[in-house]
Motif scaffolding. Structure first.
Motif, PDB file in Angstrom:
ATOM      1  N   GLU A  74       0.851  -1.188   0.000  1.00  0.00           N
ATOM      2  CA  GLU A  74       0.000   0.000   0.000  1.00  0.00           C
ATOM      3  C   GLU A  74       0.891   1.245   0.000  1.00  0.00           C
ATOM      4  O   GLU A  74       1.776   1.377   0.842  1.00  0.00           O
ATOM      5  N   ASN A  97      -4.330  -7.679 -12.079  1.00  0.00           N
ATOM      6  CA  ASN A  97      -4.495  -6.698 -11.011  1.00  0.00           C
ATOM      7  C   ASN A  97      -5.834  -6.920 -10.302  1.00  0.00           C
ATOM      8  O   ASN A  97      -6.885  -6.603 -10.837  1.00  0.00           O
ATOM      9  N   SER A  99      -6.503  -5.623  -7.218  1.00  0.00           N
ATOM     10  CA  SER A  99      -6.848  -4.400  -6.485  1.00  0.00           C
ATOM     11  C   SER A  99      -5.753  -3.375  -6.699  1.00  0.00           C
ATOM     12  O   SER A  99      -4.576  -3.699  -6.624  1.00  0.00           O
ATOM     13  N   SER A 100      -6.132  -2.126  -6.978  1.00  0.00           N
ATOM     14  CA  SER A 100      -5.278  -0.944  -7.154  1.00  0.00           C
ATOM     15  C   SER A 100      -5.767  -0.195  -8.388  1.00  0.00           C
ATOM     16  O   SER A 100      -6.547  -0.740  -9.197  1.00  0.00           O
ATOM     17  N   SER A 102      -4.035   2.452 -11.410  1.00  0.00           N
ATOM     18  CA  SER A 102      -2.804   3.067 -11.925  1.00  0.00           C
ATOM     19  C   SER A 102      -3.033   3.481 -13.377  1.00  0.00           C
ATOM     20  O   SER A 102      -4.003   3.077 -14.010  1.00  0.00           O
ATOM     21  N   GLU A 134      -6.160   2.618  -2.961  1.00  0.00           N
ATOM     22  CA  GLU A 134      -6.492   1.336  -2.360  1.00  0.00           C
ATOM     23  C   GLU A 134      -5.253   0.450  -2.421  1.00  0.00           C
ATOM     24  O   GLU A 134      -4.354   0.678  -3.232  1.00  0.00           O
ATOM     25  N   THR A 136      -2.548  -2.515  -3.175  1.00  0.00           N
ATOM     26  CA  THR A 136      -2.228  -3.271  -4.380  1.00  0.00           C
ATOM     27  C   THR A 136      -2.211  -4.756  -4.062  1.00  0.00           C
ATOM     28  O   THR A 136      -1.526  -5.198  -3.139  1.00  0.00           O
TER      29      THR A 136
END
Length: 349
Positions: A74, A97, A99-100, A102, A134, A136
């Motif tokens: 994070e 991915n 969560s996160s 970019s 949030e 990663t």
């Protein structure tokens, strides 16, 4: 970014540094990595550069030539990386991915529940924005182009032509190593992929058994990827359109409300009113940014919270089910096993 997006982004606390510096910090951390599995010298954990993030990357070299990198970290603040020199690698990188959020190379956002394939060449003079909105959670699968061709039944021989024509033009060029196509269109992680990826992240085994398990799960993910890309027309582009930054902020606000009211969430209409969006924009935007529906996200969040509580081992399974909003223990156990591939009681043990 648009001028409006850049103005909003500039108000957020962020750090800018060259990509070479960021890469150098990770290389230093990997030199000091510790063993994640005392029975496997090829499984190591490297801590994030502490001035920018908390968490780690876990690198696992598998016996079949595949290498995994598991991301759990994070960021303290948004991070902007500027890359001036091109980069060449020996391997292809499948990025899943979970969560996160970019933004790579000044193009589309990559958000939770999305994936893409990164080629062996990355051009210079590009900017990457890593947002601290949030944590990663990501699984990367690395393998050399020849190994991928072997796994999916392609070769450099004449027999390749019939099979390779089933892939999109961009994917063919990436697999063939052409430098002017460096990543594939962004796609959504399917439910079947998500189950296999979570099983990789939560692998309960060690040593040789772990290697066999992760080898099979990696091949399973690649098979699911191939099944998906063979069904996508070559003209398809990323489904995520550029959304105004203030709208993305409202979507994240909606997500925060759901996580704060997990036991008694608002209705879709009430949630839309609270964040100042109409319900159609909320539904469509939530799916594009987070890769799932509003209440699909709530369902997954409840199970993730349950997993954390089970690992803490301070409450009974029944108490944890009630805490995350389940009134039916059987329904909770079924949903948990479907997501993590293991029962709540086994996870707690």
């Amino acid at each position: 970014m648009t001028q409006n997006s850049m103005t909003t982004f500039s108000k957020r606390c962020h750090t800018r540094l060259p990509y070479s510096t960021w890469d150098g910090l990770w290389k230093e951390s990997r030199q000091q990595a510790r063993l994640a599995d005392l029975e496997d010298a090829s499984d190591r954990i490297a801590a994030c550069p502490s001035q920018f993030a908390t968490g780690y990357k876990r690198d696992i070299a598998l016996r079949n030539g595949i290498e995994l990198t598991l991301h759990r970290y994070e960021f303290h603040n948004d991070l902007i990386l500027t890359q001036t020199q091109p980069e060449d690698r020996e391997y292809l990188e499948f990025v899943f991915n979970l969560s996160s959020i970019s933004r790579y190379w000044g193009e589309s956002y990559v958000t939770g529940k999305q994936h893409y394939l990164l080629g062996t060449h990355t051009p210079g003079h590009k900017e990457t924005v890593l947002l601290a909105r949030e944590p990663t959670l990501e699984v990367d699968i690395h393998l050399k182009p020849d190994l991928l061709r072997s796994i999916i039944g392609l070769s450099r021989d004449s027999g390749e032509s019939n099979r390779v024509e089933l892939l999109s033009t961009d994917l063919r060029r990436i697999i063939q190593g052409e430098p002017d196509v460096f990543y594939s269109p962004i796609q959504t992680i399917t439910p079947a992929m998500q189950v296999a990826l979570q099983q990789i992240l939560n692998c309960p085994y060690r040593g040789t058994v772990k290697q066999i398990y992760l080898e099979s799960k990696s091949i399973e993910v690649l098979a699911l990827w191939l099944e998906q890309v063979l069904q996508v027309p070559s003209t398809q582009k990323s489904s995520v359109r550029q959304r105004p930054s203030d709208e993305i902020d409202r979507l994240y606000q909606a997500k925060e409300i759901l996580t704060q009211q997990v036991n008694n969430p608002p209705s879709l209409m009430a949630l839309a009113r609270q964040v100042g969006l109409n319900d159609c924009t909320l539904k469509r935007g939530f799916r594009e940014v987070f890769g799932t529906t509003v209440f699909g996200y709530l369902h997954q969040y409840r199970l993730e919270q349950a997993r954390s509580l089970l690992l803490e081992n301070r409450l009974s399974v029944t108490a944890i089910a009630h805490r995350v909003g389940y009134t039916n223990l059987c329904a909770f156990s079924t949903a948990f096993r479907k997501k993590f591939g293991i029962s709540p009681r086994a996870m707690q043990k």
